[in-house]
Scaffold this motif. Structure first.
Motif, PDB file in Angstrom:
ATOM      1  N   ARG A 107       0.845  -1.200   0.000  1.00  0.00           N
ATOM      2  CA  ARG A 107       0.000   0.000   0.000  1.00  0.00           C
ATOM      3  C   ARG A 107       0.881   1.250   0.000  1.00  0.00           C
ATOM      4  NH1 ARG A 107      -2.179   3.143   4.476  1.00  0.00           N
ATOM      5  NH2 ARG A 107      -4.107   4.208   3.892  1.00  0.00           N
ATOM      6  N   ARG A 128       0.053   6.430  -4.249  1.00  0.00           N
ATOM      7  CA  ARG A 128      -0.138   5.570  -5.415  1.00  0.00           C
ATOM      8  C   ARG A 128      -0.895   6.320  -6.514  1.00  0.00           C
ATOM      9  NH1 ARG A 128       0.164   0.359  -6.479  1.00  0.00           N
ATOM     10  NH2 ARG A 128       0.497  -0.237  -4.311  1.00  0.00           N
ATOM     11  N   ASN A 181      -4.829   0.672  -4.188  1.00  0.00           N
ATOM     12  CA  ASN A 181      -4.662   0.056  -2.865  1.00  0.00           C
ATOM     13  C   ASN A 181      -5.928  -0.753  -2.554  1.00  0.00           C
ATOM     14  OD1 ASN A 181      -2.117   1.269  -2.367  1.00  0.00           O
ATOM     15  ND2 ASN A 181      -3.108   3.151  -1.704  1.00  0.00           N
ATOM     16  N   TRP A 234      -5.861  -4.359  -2.052  1.00  0.00           N
ATOM     17  CA  TRP A 234      -5.548  -5.657  -1.455  1.00  0.00           C
ATOM     18  C   TRP A 234      -5.698  -6.797  -2.479  1.00  0.00           C
ATOM     19  CZ3 TRP A 234      -5.786  -1.512   1.366  1.00  0.00           C
ATOM     20  CH2 TRP A 234      -5.126  -1.461   2.593  1.00  0.00           C
ATOM     21  N   MET A 278      -0.198  -4.649   2.956  1.00  0.00           N
ATOM     22  CA  MET A 278      -1.150  -5.146   1.976  1.00  0.00           C
ATOM     23  C   MET A 278      -0.571  -6.338   1.213  1.00  0.00           C
ATOM     24  SD  MET A 278      -2.925  -3.022  -1.192  1.00  0.00           S
ATOM     25  CE  MET A 278      -1.437  -2.952  -2.213  1.00  0.00           C
ATOM     26  N   TYR A 291      -7.956   1.684   7.269  1.00  0.00           N
ATOM     27  CA  TYR A 291      -8.197   1.481   5.844  1.00  0.00           C
ATOM     28  C   TYR A 291      -9.687   1.570   5.503  1.00  0.00           C
ATOM     29  CZ  TYR A 291      -3.699  -0.668   6.935  1.00  0.00           C
ATOM     30  OH  TYR A 291      -2.442  -0.912   7.417  1.00  0.00           O
ATOM     31  N   GLU A 303     -10.493   2.401   1.773  1.00  0.00           N
ATOM     32  CA  GLU A 303     -10.278   1.277   0.869  1.00  0.00           C
ATOM     33  C   GLU A 303     -11.283   0.160   1.122  1.00  0.00           C
ATOM     34  OE1 GLU A 303      -7.924   2.733   2.711  1.00  0.00           O
ATOM     35  OE2 GLU A 303      -6.025   2.944   1.609  1.00  0.00           O
TER      36      GLU A 303
END
Length: 278
Positions: free
Chosen positions: A35, A39, A66, A68, A98, A135, A138
């Motif tokens: 992660r 990004r 991000n 996973w 991750m 998180y 996400e």
């Protein structure tokens, strides 16, 4: 001298990529993206010379977001991993945060014998890990069924989960993972942060984690001893100990707080001395 690398893209999806770095080896090291807060799509392909020198080909699994590795390309990646198995006598994996989740998520389709996961998560689905608040953004797009590790319960997979036990969320994730993968050992690196490599990086010995992934039979003794010798002079360790012991051991917490403060003061004095002599 290592063989020149041939890089083949085995999966070129909208969400996931899988690049095989071939050097003529019969053993495979699988690496997973981690992660990144900054990004912006897929990152560059940077194969590991350490893995190459040790006699491994490398499968590099990257994700655009991000997420996973749980997205519309997950099934395609599983298919690629299964097809790759026949070309190697053994496969191992390493992943950070991750990426550690990814190593466990794809362990069966890759036929992994050993995993090194650094501060991994068992899930980011709020219904499974309500304690995990880092998180949440996400997690809104995370498919809990596709990312369910309980369907991959594996009593034969060996490995090491490295973590900072001062980080309660990471410790809880590690213990939950150990229920699903009972032969994976926990390696506690207090004060290491998330991921738990801060102290090892501070003494330029983070490469010991890659060495553990390459040769798991050596065990984690060198990682632990190096971390233990370095942490005494690292204020991050003492700050972590301060917070971890505050509720039950206030005296130790006070000692740890003072130790961290003394180290910060000593470091500042060193800076001031350098300025005076300049």
């Amino acid at each position: 001298m290592t063989e020149p690398a041939k890089i083949t893209r085995l999966l070129d999806g909208e969400h996931l990529r899988a690049d095989l770095v071939q050097r003529g080896a019969n053993r495979l090291m699988v690496t997973f993206d981690y992660r990144r807060l900054d990004r912006d799509g897929f990152g560059p392909i940077v194969p590991s010379e350490q893995f190459a020198k040790a006699g491994f080909d490398q499968l590099m699994i990257a994700t655009r977001d991000n997420d996973w590795f749980i997205n519309a390309d997950t099934a395609a990646l599983e298919s690629v991993c299964r097809d790759l198995l026949k070309n190697y006598i053994a496969a191992q994996a390493i992943g950070y945060s991750m990426g550690g989740f990814g190593a466990f998520r794809f362990s069966q389709v890759l036929g992994l014998s050993h995993v090194v996961a650094v501060s991994p998560q068992v899930s980011i689905a709020p219904q499974l890990v309500p304690f995990e608040t880092r998180y949440r953004r996400e997690a809104r797009r995370f498919d809990p069924a596709l990312g369910d590790l309980t369907a991959i319960f594996d009593g034969s997979l060996r490995g090491h989960i490295l973590l900072d036990p001062f980080n309660l969320a990471d410790l809880t994730h590690a213990r939950m993972l150990q229920v699903l993968f009972p032969r994976v050992a926990l390696v506690r690196l207090p004060g290491g942060g998330h991921p738990c490599t801060r102290i090892l990086r501070g003494v330029q010995r983070a490469g010991l984690i890659q060495a553990l992934a390459l040769d798991p039979a050596r065990g984690a003794g060198q990682v632990l001893s190096t971390h233990r010798s370095a942490r005494a002079s690292n204020p991050a360790y003492w700050r972590g100990l301060q917070h971890a012991s505050a509720a039950r051991h206030p005296v130790w917490s006070s000692i740890a707080r003072q130790s961290a403060a003394n180290m910060v003061d000593a470091a500042q004095d060193g800076v001031d001395e350098d300025r005076d002599s300049a």
